[in-house]
Design a protein around this motif. Sequence first.
Motif, short mmCIF file in Angstrom:
data_model
loop_
_atom_site.label_atom_id
_atom_site.label_comp_id
_atom_site.label_asym_id
_atom_site.label_seq_id
_atom_site.Cartn_x
_atom_site.Cartn_y
_atom_site.Cartn_z
N SER A 105 0.86 -1.18 0.01
CA SER A 105 -0.17 -0.10 0.11
C SER A 105 0.94 1.30 -0.24
CB SER A 105 -0.90 -0.01 1.14
OG SER A 105 -1.83 -1.21 1.25
N ALA A 106 2.11 1.01 0.45
CA ALA A 106 3.08 2.14 0.45
C ALA A 106 3.63 2.59 -0.67
CB ALA A 106 3.95 2.04 1.86
N THR A 107 3.89 1.61 -1.48
CA THR A 107 4.98 1.80 -2.61
C THR A 107 4.62 1.15 -3.75
OG1 THR A 107 7.07 1.78 -3.67
CG2 THR A 107 6.63 0.44 -1.86
N ALA A 108 4.41 1.64 -5.14
CA ALA A 108 4.07 0.96 -6.21
C ALA A 108 5.48 0.77 -7.16
CB ALA A 108 3.12 1.54 -7.01
N THR A 109 6.70 1.47 -6.63
CA THR A 109 7.59 1.62 -7.26
C THR A 109 8.99 0.47 -6.82
OG1 THR A 109 8.18 3.52 -6.25
CG2 THR A 109 7.27 3.75 -8.38
N ILE A 110 9.17 0.58 -5.60
CA ILE A 110 10.26 -0.12 -4.84
C ILE A 110 10.04 -1.67 -5.02
CG2 ILE A 110 11.60 -0.45 -2.68
CD1 ILE A 110 10.79 2.46 -2.02
N PRO A 111 10.67 -2.56 -5.36
CA PRO A 111 10.60 -3.78 -5.49
C PRO A 111 10.57 -4.46 -3.92
CG PRO A 111 12.53 -3.27 -6.80
CD PRO A 111 12.20 -2.08 -5.95
N ILE A 112 9.32 -5.45 -3.87
CA ILE A 112 9.14 -6.14 -2.61
C ILE A 112 9.28 -7.48 -2.48
CG2 ILE A 112 7.61 -6.24 -0.53
CD1 ILE A 112 6.34 -3.58 -1.58
N VAL A 113 9.87 -8.04 -1.90
CA VAL A 113 9.81 -9.44 -1.48
C VAL A 113 9.23 -9.91 -0.44
CG1 VAL A 113 11.54 -11.51 -1.35
CG2 VAL A 113 12.25 -9.60 -3.04
N PHE A 114 8.21 -10.53 -0.41
CA PHE A 114 7.42 -11.12 0.70
C PHE A 114 8.06 -12.52 0.95
CE2 PHE A 114 4.27 -12.01 -2.91
CZ PHE A 114 4.15 -13.18 -2.63
N VAL A 115 7.84 -13.00 2.23
CA VAL A 115 8.08 -14.42 2.75
C VAL A 115 7.07 -14.79 3.62
CG1 VAL A 115 9.71 -15.69 3.78
CG2 VAL A 115 10.47 -13.60 2.71
N SER A 116 6.46 -15.93 3.43
CA SER A 116 5.58 -16.50 4.47
C SER A 116 4.11 -15.91 4.21
CB SER A 116 5.92 -16.69 5.84
OG SER A 116 5.49 -17.38 6.61
N VAL A 117 3.42 -15.91 3.14
CA VAL A 117 2.20 -15.36 2.82
C VAL A 117 1.54 -16.60 2.34
CG1 VAL A 117 0.75 -13.65 1.83
CG2 VAL A 117 2.98 -13.10 2.37
N ALA A 118 0.22 -17.07 2.94
CA ALA A 118 -0.43 -18.00 2.70
C ALA A 118 -0.73 -18.19 0.75
CB ALA A 118 -1.59 -18.31 3.59
N ASP A 119 -1.72 -16.99 0.67
CA ASP A 119 -2.19 -16.92 -0.51
C ASP A 119 -2.10 -15.70 -1.11
OD1 ASP A 119 -3.77 -17.17 -2.81
OD2 ASP A 119 -5.10 -18.53 -1.82
N PRO A 120 -0.88 -15.16 -1.49
CA PRO A 120 -0.91 -13.68 -2.09
C PRO A 120 -1.60 -13.44 -3.36
CG PRO A 120 1.14 -15.39 -2.93
CD PRO A 120 0.31 -16.23 -2.00
N VAL A 121 -2.04 -14.31 -4.23
CA VAL A 121 -3.14 -13.92 -4.96
C VAL A 121 -4.60 -13.50 -4.46
CG1 VAL A 121 -4.43 -14.67 -7.19
CG2 VAL A 121 -2.16 -15.67 -6.63
N ARG A 122 -4.90 -14.32 -3.61
CA ARG A 122 -6.33 -13.88 -3.16
C ARG A 122 -6.12 -12.75 -2.10
NH1 ARG A 122 -8.14 -19.52 -0.38
NH2 ARG A 122 -9.86 -18.31 0.45
N LEU A 123 -4.91 -12.46 -1.45
CA LEU A 123 -4.93 -11.32 -0.70
C LEU A 123 -4.48 -10.01 -1.36
CD1 LEU A 123 -4.90 -10.90 2.45
CD2 LEU A 123 -2.27 -11.15 2.37
N GLY A 124 -4.58 -10.09 -2.75
CA GLY A 124 -4.29 -8.94 -3.73
C GLY A 124 -2.94 -8.59 -3.77
N LEU A 125 -2.06 -9.44 -3.58
CA LEU A 125 -0.48 -9.06 -3.58
C LEU A 125 0.13 -9.25 -4.95
CD1 LEU A 125 1.04 -10.26 -0.19
CD2 LEU A 125 0.05 -8.07 -0.65
N VAL A 126 -0.42 -9.96 -5.56
CA VAL A 126 0.14 -10.38 -7.01
C VAL A 126 -1.00 -10.85 -7.78
CG1 VAL A 126 2.35 -11.23 -6.11
CG2 VAL A 126 0.52 -12.83 -6.59
N GLN A 127 -0.85 -10.51 -9.29
CA GLN A 127 -1.93 -11.07 -10.11
C GLN A 127 -2.22 -12.42 -10.26
OE1 GLN A 127 -1.28 -8.94 -13.68
NE2 GLN A 127 -1.14 -6.93 -12.92
#
Length: 327
Positions: A105-127
């Motif tokens: 929510s804070a940045t759309a430009t800085i690359p972000i690597v997440f770790v240990s997210v159950a379902d990033p698609v349903r959470l809206g993090l990735v397409q």
Amino acid sequence: MKRREFIAGTAALFVSPRHSRAQGKRHRLGFLAVGDGSGKTLNKAELAFLDGLRSYGWIEGKNLIIEYRFSQPADRLAASVTNLIALSPDVLIAPGPQAAKALKSATATIPIVFVSVADPVRLGLVQSLSRPGGNMTGISTMVPDDFLEKRLEILRELVPGASKIALLVNPDNPMQRLYLAEGQISRTAQRLGVALLTVEATKAEELDLAFASAAAQHADAIIDWGDPLTYVEAPRIIALAAKYHLPANYLFRHYANGGLSVYGADIGDLFRRAADYVDKILKGTKPSDLPVERPTKFELIINLKTAKALGLTVPPSLLVRADEVIE
């Protein structure tokens, strides 16, 4: 000027600056850590990330600057995110869904690597897992099968006849909130023929009330769903399970120090693999071109000492499947 000195000096003009940039440039990472509970130190799993970076030649203090901010307690999260974004790091690291959502929510430009997210698609993090899109990618804990169902089955093997099992949840965890809203918990309970009751805690001082509520509702056992809050409060949770005589299943390895049973992805391995993403991004790959990966290593740990204290007999079939048995 002598010819040899002229040639050396001319060569230095072309070679030295480039060499200096390659060796001297320090990349900056922003690490929104969960920590070990002190709010100042990385936990053991997060330290595996630093080991992973070193294996790619990224050394903190040499060619890498890592800025650490902590997401626990939860009221520190917003300030930590603002702090990290202001530093304009080359890459951000987000352990867990709360941190991932906040950074997304804070940045759309800085690359972000997440770790240990159950379902990033349903959470809206990735397409999608294969094509993340945007500025975020990483490693999920999602597996094709119903992971919660497997944890429930382990508990029922430990406590034959258990018909009512408490589920410790954090409503502030966006992934858990989503699962609860979609009714997945109810469907899992129906498939297994058990009653699943939820007990909630959003902060450390609410954990005592959650366990008291589980006991008051005559739960036969309890599952800690797994969350940054409960991760750092593991000793307290283990003590509460013992106090209320509740056989428990946990998600993370460090609970095995006193906890009855653990079943989950090897979180240390996930953090180690996250270093590969950082290495690729620092070398120019876009997050959108790096597919989200799933866990490949899982751990089943049984603590026989705790089982004995609870008056439980661990079936041989479970011991055979265990990756580690603590006696």
